[in-house]
Design a protein around this motif. Structure first.
Motif, PDB file in Angstrom:
ATOM      1  N   ILE A   1       0.824  -1.212   0.000  1.00 47.87           N
ATOM      2  CA  ILE A   1       0.000   0.000   0.000  1.00 47.87           C
ATOM      3  C   ILE A   1       0.855   1.257   0.000  1.00 47.87           C
ATOM      4  CG2 ILE A   1      -0.307   0.337   2.473  1.00 47.87           C
ATOM      5  CD1 ILE A   1      -3.297   0.788   1.830  1.00 47.87           C
ATOM      6  N   ALA A   2       2.096   1.171   0.509  1.00 48.87           N
ATOM      7  CA  ALA A   2       2.979   2.340   0.447  1.00 48.87           C
ATOM      8  C   ALA A   2       3.374   2.649  -0.988  1.00 48.87           C
ATOM      9  CB  ALA A   2       4.222   2.110   1.302  1.00 48.87           C
ATOM     10  N   LYS A   3       3.349   1.623  -1.841  1.00 45.46           N
ATOM     11  CA  LYS A   3       3.737   1.805  -3.234  1.00 45.46           C
ATOM     12  C   LYS A   3       2.561   2.206  -4.109  1.00 45.46           C
ATOM     13  CE  LYS A   3       7.015   1.558  -6.330  1.00 45.46           C
ATOM     14  NZ  LYS A   3       8.174   2.468  -6.253  1.00 45.46           N
ATOM     15  N   LEU A   4       1.329   2.008  -3.613  1.00 44.39           N
ATOM     16  CA  LEU A   4       0.142   2.247  -4.426  1.00 44.39           C
ATOM     17  C   LEU A   4      -0.445   3.619  -4.139  1.00 44.39           C
ATOM     18  CD1 LEU A   4      -1.519  -1.248  -3.918  1.00 44.39           C
ATOM     19  CD2 LEU A   4      -0.081  -0.506  -5.817  1.00 44.39           C
TER      20      LEU A   4
ATOM     21  N   ASN B   1      -9.128   5.561  -4.864  1.00 52.95           N
ATOM     22  CA  ASN B   1     -10.023   4.559  -4.283  1.00 52.95           C
ATOM     23  C   ASN B   1      -9.275   3.496  -3.489  1.00 52.95           C
ATOM     24  OD1 ASN B   1     -11.747   5.142  -7.218  1.00 52.95           O
ATOM     25  ND2 ASN B   1     -12.751   5.414  -5.247  1.00 52.95           N
ATOM     26  N   LEU B   2      -8.049   3.817  -3.075  1.00 48.16           N
ATOM     27  CA  LEU B   2      -7.289   2.988  -2.144  1.00 48.16           C
ATOM     28  C   LEU B   2      -6.973   3.837  -0.923  1.00 48.16           C
ATOM     29  CD1 LEU B   2      -4.697   1.200  -4.466  1.00 48.16           C
ATOM     30  CD2 LEU B   2      -7.004   0.473  -3.884  1.00 48.16           C
ATOM     31  N   VAL B   3      -7.081   3.250   0.253  1.00 42.83           N
ATOM     32  CA  VAL B   3      -6.804   4.007   1.469  1.00 42.83           C
ATOM     33  C   VAL B   3      -5.323   4.391   1.493  1.00 42.83           C
ATOM     34  CG1 VAL B   3      -6.234   2.011   2.909  1.00 42.83           C
ATOM     35  CG2 VAL B   3      -7.215   4.051   3.962  1.00 42.83           C
ATOM     36  N   LYS B   4      -5.018   5.575   2.015  1.00 45.18           N
ATOM     37  CA  LYS B   4      -3.653   6.091   2.012  1.00 45.18           C
ATOM     38  C   LYS B   4      -2.935   5.711   3.300  1.00 45.18           C
ATOM     39  CE  LYS B   4      -0.977  10.350   1.418  1.00 45.18           C
ATOM     40  NZ  LYS B   4      -1.044  11.810   1.207  1.00 45.18           N
TER      41      LYS B   4
END
Length: 662
Positions: free
Chosen positions: A394-397, A401-404
């Protein structure tokens, strides 16, 4: 009106702003009395001092003054109370003191002529009104040459700008530092430099001398005390001259000296003391550096054992393809003390929920940023592998619509993830509650469906890494303040390498009701596994019902089975959530249900890709007819058609397989 502190009861009377012109909630600005040192009026923006008043004549337990325009000012400063008030002699004049949400402290007067409040006085109005605008030992004000382009900040005599570069760029907030003019010792011919036409310095560390004295007497009294570094002499109407002195500062200036070659006994003693103090300071500094270096090495060794590496504010996992990337994911590393302060030591009041990972807490950082903190439980079924996996992915995305993910905290036994805070919790909080589900009309539900589809498409196709989430469900779809969906929880997500279509695992984890049959039974997963989960979520959003709930009045035991039966009978609109009160668009709902059935087909090859799903949702194209979905469980009946109490079977004779669920 009276502002101030009752020292006995602790009651502090102050003014706060509204959040906005129409919202009376507590805003960012507040005005109060500061009771320390010589009390003064202060104006804050959040926790930052924004403006302060000039010192009030506080030397006695109570004092008052009358200025023009008929205002009477009164102050109290004793063991019981420190306060300030003003009143007006003329009862026909109406006045009020207001803290505005725009950052102004205003005194307003009512005008009977146009029936409006008129501004009588306000602060801060000019640049020089702002607290510390020119920093320490700087002064702010118009210059005598009337050059409008000249910088408003100058240094006090004997001082120079701390940063000449910033000063040249008209930024004086760094203030000034003393010029190196040689050693100046107390009692060796020092005196004071008179600086006129300035508001008195900050009085947090100032004290009124308990006597009436002239300006020269005030100066001599201050010179006799080496801790006294500045003073002002104030003429108070009817009460004589008062002396206000500052301590533990460095405003002493050096007078001309006849000789600095001979050092007397006092100077030698002072130099000796200074040398000892410098030596002690250096010893303490070296000890602190060694301690921090040892602690850093210990933490680094522990992180090394966990295969987690950090460089500055960037983190990456050793052995993974991201290690070879030229740009590692930006990741803030939070100190445990910061997290404890943000959550009030993980107070139960701040707890948002509980999951397989552990507990989730709401927190507020020192800069006011609200965050959600996932704290790995010591007894969690998920461990360091899931933690690493989530940080890595998730750090790379980056997608709306993705949680930060803001960062993580690894300290001692604690492992935590710090996310953006989602005020509206998760999707299941709304759609499965009859009262709250009425807040989601069809238009908003359709927007949520589109947002989820875009987020999954980004994972499958548009991001640099091809990611299979493996745990898509309504509780992992969070909603922000505007009800926009954001996919969360990447603890068991997998990266699909290259053109790999399918992968297999011996450890099947997920949530019952959302897992595809090939994954639940055989451990095979692909992007089509996520498509199946999306289809379940879509049908749940339309119906407001859970897939894995038992349907007592129907033969089908799952939502998928019930929708399939209604589809075959051409009555599928019967499944629509009644809380929408027939406000939905029939053809849009029918289209969504058909897309949902296409996504949950038993054979993974029959399911559409997420790109095709998004196109079907966005365009009025002809859709294929769905084939029989997976997991069509029915209640067994006897020869007379009655439901028996026997065990359940699926209609395709496949037994209900046991699997590990989260």
């Amino acid at each position: 009106m009276r502002l101030g502190l009752n020292r006995i009861t602790g009651l502090d009377r102050f003014l706060t702003s509204w959040k906005s012109q129409d919202d009376p909630g507590t805003g960012d600005y507040f005005a109060k009395m500061n009771p320390t040192g010589s009390p003064q009026g202060v104006f804050y923006k959040g926790s930052t001092l924004y403006w302060r008043s000039a010192p009030w004549p506080w030397p006695t337990s109570s004092s008052s003054a009358t200025v023009s325009w008929g205002f009477n000012y009164d102050s109290v400063n004793n063991e019981d109370e420190v306060s300030y008030a003003y009143s007006i002699d003329d009862p026909s004049i109406i006045s009020r003191l207001v803290v505005g949400n725009s950052g102004l402290l205003q005194k307003l007067m009512w005008n009977d002529g146009d029936l409006q409040w008129k501004e009588f006085w306000s602060v801060p109005k000019y640049q020089c009104d702002n607290y510390r605008h020119c920093g320490a030992y700087g002064k702010c004000g118009p210059e005598s040459d009337n050059n409008v382009y000249k910088f408003e900040c100058t240094c006090l005599p004997g001082y120079e700008p701390k940063s000449r570069k910033n000063w040249d760029h008209r930024d004086g907030s760094g203030g000034c530092v003393r010029k190196q003019l040689g050693l100046s010792m107390c009692g060796n011919g020092e005196g004071f430099v008179k600086v006129e036409r300035l508001k008195a310095p900050d009085t947090f560390n100032a004290v009124w001398m308990d006597m009436s004295m002239s300006s020269s007497e005030c100066e001599q009294a201050c010179l006799r005390n080496c801790s006294c570094t500045a003073f002002i002499s104030m003429n108070i109407d009817g009460k004589g001259t008062r002396c206000l002195a500052w301590y533990d500062a460095t405003e002493l200036a050096t007078y001309t000296r006849k000789s600095i070659g001979f050092l007397g006994h006092k100077r030698q003693l002072a130099i000796t003391i200074s040398s000892v103090m410098v030596t002690l300071f250096m010893v303490c500094l070296m000890a602190y550096i060694c301690l921090m270096k040892k602690r850093k090495t210990k933490v680094k060794r522990k992180l090394h054992n966990q295969s987690l590496y950090f460089t500055g504010t960037k983190g990456y996992w050793k052995g993974h393809e991201l290690e070879e990337s030229s740009s590692h994911p930006d990741l803030l590393i939070f100190d445990l003390g910061c997290i404890i302060a943000a959550t009030d030591n993980f107070s139960p009041i701040n707890k948002l929920g509980q999951g397989g990972f552990g507990s989730v807490f709401k927190g507020q950082l020192s800069n006011g940023q609200e965050v959600a903190i996932k704290r790995l439980s010591y007894s969690s079924a998920q461990g360091i592998e899931e933690f690493k996996n989530e940080v890595l992915l998730i750090a790379k995305l980056q997608h709306r619509n993705l949680v930060k993910l803001f960062g993580c905290c690894i300290q001692g036994e604690e492992k935590m993830l710090i996310y953006e805070y989602m005020p509206n919790k998760s999707l299941d909080f709304f759609i499965f509650d009859h009262t709250r589900s009425s807040l989601l009309n069809w238009g908003k539900r359709f927007e949520i469906i589109i947002g989820i589809a875009r987020g999954i498409l980004y994972l499958h196709q548009d991001s640099r890494l091809k990611i299979i989430h493996r745990d898509l469900k309504t509780s992992n779809v969070l909603l922000d303040g505007e009800m926009n969906p954001k996919i969360s929880d990447f603890g068991i997500a997998r990266i699909s390498n290259g053109d790999q279509i399918q992968d297999t695992t011996t450890r099947v984890v997920g949530t019952y009701g959302y897992m595809s049959p090939e994954y639940a039974i055989f451990g095979k997963f692909s992007t089509k596994s996520d498509v199946f989960s999306f289809g379940v979520i879509l049908l749940e959003i339309v119906s407001g019902k859970k897939n894995n709930s038992s349907y007592q009045r129907h033969d089908s035991l799952t939502l998928i089975g019930h929708v399939w039966e209604l589809w075959r009978e051409d009555r599928v609109l019967d499944i629509v959530d009644s809380s929408m009160n027939d406000s939905f668009v029939s053809h849009e709902v029918l289209r969504c249900i058909q897309i949902g059935l296409l996504c949950v087909q038993e054979d993974a090859m029959d399911r559409p890709t997420m790109l095709a799903v998004l196109l079907m949702l966005s365009c009025e194209t002809t859709l294929p007819s769905p084939k029989q979905p997976a997991f069509i469980f029915r209640r067994p009946t006897n020869n007379l058609g009655s439901i028996t109490g026997e065990r359940f079977y699926s209609i395709n004779d496949v037994t209900i397989t046991e699997f590990e669920a989260r």
